[in-house]
Write a protein that holds these residues in place. Structure first.
Motif, PDB file in Angstrom:
ATOM      1  N   UNK A 152       0.846  -1.203   0.000  1.00 40.82           N
ATOM      2  CA  UNK A 152       0.000   0.000   0.000  1.00 40.82           C
ATOM      3  C   UNK A 152       0.880   1.251   0.000  1.00 40.82           C
ATOM      4  N   UNK A 153       0.586   2.170  -0.921  1.00 45.48           N
ATOM      5  CA  UNK A 153       1.320   3.443  -0.999  1.00 45.48           C
ATOM      6  C   UNK A 153       1.062   4.267   0.260  1.00 45.48           C
ATOM      7  N   UNK A 154       1.790   5.352   0.392  1.00 43.55           N
ATOM      8  CA  UNK A 154       1.593   6.261   1.529  1.00 43.55           C
ATOM      9  C   UNK A 154       0.137   6.704   1.585  1.00 43.55           C
ATOM     10  N   UNK A 155      -0.431   6.677   2.789  1.00 44.55           N
ATOM     11  CA  UNK A 155      -1.845   7.064   2.922  1.00 44.55           C
ATOM     12  C   UNK A 155      -1.988   8.579   2.686  1.00 44.55           C
ATOM     13  N   UNK A 156      -3.027   8.957   1.958  1.00 49.29           N
ATOM     14  CA  UNK A 156      -3.383  10.386   1.900  1.00 49.29           C
ATOM     15  C   UNK A 156      -3.719  10.893   3.313  1.00 49.29           C
ATOM     16  N   UNK A 157      -4.168   9.966   4.175  1.00 49.14           N
ATOM     17  CA  UNK A 157      -4.532  10.345   5.548  1.00 49.14           C
ATOM     18  C   UNK A 157      -3.332  10.864   6.328  1.00 49.14           C
ATOM     19  N   UNK A 158      -2.100  10.638   5.836  1.00 53.93           N
ATOM     20  CA  UNK A 158      -0.918  11.190   6.531  1.00 53.93           C
ATOM     21  C   UNK A 158      -0.848  12.708   6.381  1.00 53.93           C
ATOM     22  N   UNK A 162       0.451  13.309  10.308  1.00 47.69           N
ATOM     23  CA  UNK A 162       1.909  13.361  10.466  1.00 47.69           C
ATOM     24  C   UNK A 162       2.587  14.336   9.504  1.00 47.69           C
ATOM     25  N   UNK A 163       2.018  14.518   8.312  1.00 50.00           N
ATOM     26  CA  UNK A 163       2.665  15.351   7.305  1.00 50.00           C
ATOM     27  C   UNK A 163       1.974  16.701   7.124  1.00 50.00           C
ATOM     28  N   UNK A 164       1.217  17.120   8.112  1.00 56.59           N
ATOM     29  CA  UNK A 164       0.479  18.383   7.977  1.00 56.59           C
ATOM     30  C   UNK A 164       1.442  19.536   7.692  1.00 56.59           C
ATOM     31  N   UNK A 165       1.139  20.374   6.705  1.00 54.35           N
ATOM     32  CA  UNK A 165       2.047  21.481   6.385  1.00 54.35           C
ATOM     33  C   UNK A 165       2.275  22.382   7.604  1.00 54.35           C
ATOM     34  N   UNK A 166       3.512  22.842   7.737  1.00 54.16           N
ATOM     35  CA  UNK A 166       3.877  23.704   8.863  1.00 54.16           C
ATOM     36  C   UNK A 166       3.926  25.158   8.422  1.00 54.16           C
ATOM     37  N   UNK A 167       3.687  26.062   9.370  1.00 55.76           N
ATOM     38  CA  UNK A 167       3.707  27.509   9.074  1.00 55.76           C
ATOM     39  C   UNK A 167       5.142  27.940   8.810  1.00 55.76           C
ATOM     40  N   UNK A 187       0.423   7.707  -3.662  1.00 54.89           N
ATOM     41  CA  UNK A 187      -0.445   7.871  -2.502  1.00 54.89           C
ATOM     42  C   UNK A 187      -1.804   7.250  -2.745  1.00 54.89           C
ATOM     43  N   UNK A 188      -2.506   6.991  -1.663  1.00 55.58           N
ATOM     44  CA  UNK A 188      -3.868   6.424  -1.753  1.00 55.58           C
ATOM     45  C   UNK A 188      -4.573   6.693  -0.423  1.00 55.58           C
ATOM     46  N   UNK A 189      -5.880   6.862  -0.470  1.00 56.87           N
ATOM     47  CA  UNK A 189      -6.632   6.915   0.784  1.00 56.87           C
ATOM     48  C   UNK A 189      -6.773   5.494   1.293  1.00 56.87           C
ATOM     49  N   UNK A 190      -6.446   5.286   2.561  1.00 58.04           N
ATOM     50  CA  UNK A 190      -6.528   3.928   3.112  1.00 58.04           C
ATOM     51  C   UNK A 190      -7.967   3.403   3.048  1.00 58.04           C
ATOM     52  N   UNK A 191      -8.919   4.311   3.028  1.00 58.85           N
ATOM     53  CA  UNK A 191     -10.329   3.894   2.938  1.00 58.85           C
ATOM     54  C   UNK A 191     -10.629   3.225   1.596  1.00 58.85           C
ATOM     55  N   UNK A 192      -9.763   3.455   0.606  1.00 58.16           N
ATOM     56  CA  UNK A 192      -9.989   2.865  -0.722  1.00 58.16           C
ATOM     57  C   UNK A 192      -9.252   1.536  -0.921  1.00 58.16           C
ATOM     58  N   UNK A 193      -8.478   1.135   0.078  1.00 62.54           N
ATOM     59  CA  UNK A 193      -7.722  -0.120  -0.037  1.00 62.54           C
ATOM     60  C   UNK A 193      -8.678  -1.318  -0.008  1.00 62.54           C
ATOM     61  N   UNK A 194      -9.717  -1.215   0.801  1.00 62.64           N
ATOM     62  CA  UNK A 194     -10.609  -2.358   1.007  1.00 62.64           C
ATOM     63  C   UNK A 194     -11.237  -2.872  -0.276  1.00 62.64           C
ATOM     64  N   UNK A 195     -11.769  -1.984  -1.085  1.00 62.51           N
ATOM     65  CA  UNK A 195     -12.436  -2.429  -2.319  1.00 62.51           C
ATOM     66  C   UNK A 195     -11.437  -3.108  -3.256  1.00 62.51           C
ATOM     67  N   UNK A 196     -10.199  -2.622  -3.274  1.00 68.56           N
ATOM     68  CA  UNK A 196      -9.173  -3.245  -4.121  1.00 68.56           C
ATOM     69  C   UNK A 196      -8.856  -4.651  -3.606  1.00 68.56           C
ATOM     70  N   UNK A 285      -6.055  12.574  -4.911  1.00 66.62           N
ATOM     71  CA  UNK A 285      -5.654  13.381  -3.747  1.00 66.62           C
ATOM     72  C   UNK A 285      -6.571  14.598  -3.620  1.00 66.62           C
ATOM     73  N   UNK A 286      -6.893  15.177  -4.754  1.00 69.09           N
ATOM     74  CA  UNK A 286      -7.744  16.369  -4.747  1.00 69.09           C
ATOM     75  C   UNK A 286      -9.123  16.050  -4.142  1.00 69.09           C
ATOM     76  N   UNK A 287      -9.713  14.928  -4.561  1.00 71.14           N
ATOM     77  CA  UNK A 287     -11.008  14.525  -3.983  1.00 71.14           C
ATOM     78  C   UNK A 287     -10.878  14.287  -2.484  1.00 71.14           C
ATOM     79  N   UNK A 288      -9.789  13.595  -2.108  1.00 73.08           N
ATOM     80  CA  UNK A 288      -9.593  13.268  -0.690  1.00 73.08           C
ATOM     81  C   UNK A 288      -9.495  14.547   0.146  1.00 73.08           C
TER      82      UNK A 288
END
Ligand code: NAP
Length: 299
Positions: A152-158, A162-167, A187-196, A285-288
């Motif tokens: 599984x690629x890096x989660x978009x949920x990161x 963990x990867x939130x942009x900093x000021x 990248x991928x949303x982990x919520x989309x892994x299940x259907x795959x 990513x844009x949809x997520x």
């Protein structure tokens, strides 16, 4: 009506396993046996409400792994490196499932694997949360267990966590710090892994014995930043951090994440086209980000 064959889902109360359990339940082809150490937790009760059999089990306990897999057609297995930060523990858990699947004659295991980066790079890079999963993949195959590995690629949920942009310190903008240079990262949303994964269980002949890299899309850090800027209406820039600078950031997994990005720069196989075939609703990513704007409201 014949009863449905059972797929045991480890990690069912978590992000990956939860997504897999829900997708299999929705597919109605297989029954789901969801494994958790705490059958009373809300996520376990929610799975029961959706029709899963929820059972108590612990990947550190041989007898309970045996009970969880007994009578099952297949299993989805994810282990959680981050709970213990201990590669040996993760390898031990994965190998216990592999041995038990072999012993019980399971027909199809989908294992959430990753590459053994340390072996592939001759020890130059070390990414313990990949390396252990790679060892377990190799072990499954050495035993001859019918297994598909999903990498599984890096989660978009990161991105909102963990990867939130900093000021930025020098202006009214934010920076995204991932040491990828100009190389696109999957990248991928982990919520989309299940259907795959559910599609993989539905086509065992095509996927047994294979490793499948799951990714919704590949974007450079600047492209991730551009999507964040556009959707959130705040300027986000690539921090242009190097792996050398990243590993000095000082948090516990900094070196490991730096080496992970060095490995990602080697472009491991993540198959965007196949992922879209396995899950035609996989989000960009844009949809997520559009659907998760609330998670950035403090920006
Ligand atoms: P998660 O949401 O934190 O869920 C962890 C799950 O593991 C829970 O369901 C938990 O169940 C179960 N679990 C942990 N220890 C267990 C044990 N001893 N026995 C039985 N179940 C146990 O984690 P996740 O995101 O689904 O999966 C984490 C894994 O994904 C990590 O190993 C990571 O390397 C991998 N991964 C992450 C990314 C990423 O970008 N973040 C990308 C690819 C792969 P209970 O607590 O209910 O027992």
């Amino acid at each position: 009506m014949a009863s449905r064959e059972v797929i045991t889902v480890f990690g069912a109360t978590g992000a990956q396993g939860g997504s897999v359990a829900r997708a299999i339940l929705e597919g109605k082809k297989f029954a789901v046996r969801a494994v958790t150490r705490d059958v009373t937790k809300p996520k376990a009760l929610a799975l029961r409400d959706l029709g899963a059999e929820v059972v108590k089990g612990d990947l550190d306990d041989k007898a309970s792994v045996d009970d969880a897999l007994k009578g099952a057609y297949g299993a989805f297995v994810v282990t959680n490196f981050w709970e213990t930060f201990n590669k040996d523990k993760e390898v031990q858990q994965g190998k216990l499932v592999a041995d038990t699947a072999k012993h019980l004659g399971l027909k199809h295991v989908v294992y959430s694997g990753l590459e053994n980066v340390k072996r592939l790079t001759g020890g130059k890079l070390e990414v313990p949360h990949f390396d252990g999963k790679g060892e377990v993949e190799e072990y499954f195959w050495s035993l001859g267990v019918p297994m598909t590995s999903v990498r599984v690629a890096a989660y978009f949920e990161n991105f909102p966590t963990a990867w939130k942009p900093g000021k930025a310190s020098d202006g009214d903008y934010y920076t995204l710090a991932l040491p990828m240079g100009e190389v696109p990262m999957d990248g991928i949303s982990v919520a989309d892994v299940g259907a795959a994964v559910s599609s993989i269980f539905n086509s065992p002949k095509e996927f047994l014995g294979k490793a499948v890299g799951l990714s919704a899309e590949k974007l450079t850090v600047q492209q991730y930043a551009d999507v964040l800027s556009k959707v959130l209406g705040k300027e986000v820039r690539d921090a242009k951090i190097t792996p050398e600078a990243y590993e000095k950031l000082g948090f516990p997994a900094a070196k490991e994440v730096a080496d992970m990005c060095r490995f990602y720069q080697m472009k491991p196989d993540r198959d965007v086209k196949l992922t879209h075939r396995l899950n035609p609703k996989v989000k960009s990513f844009s949809q997520f980000i559009s659907e998760n704007q609330g998670a950035f409201k403090d920006l």
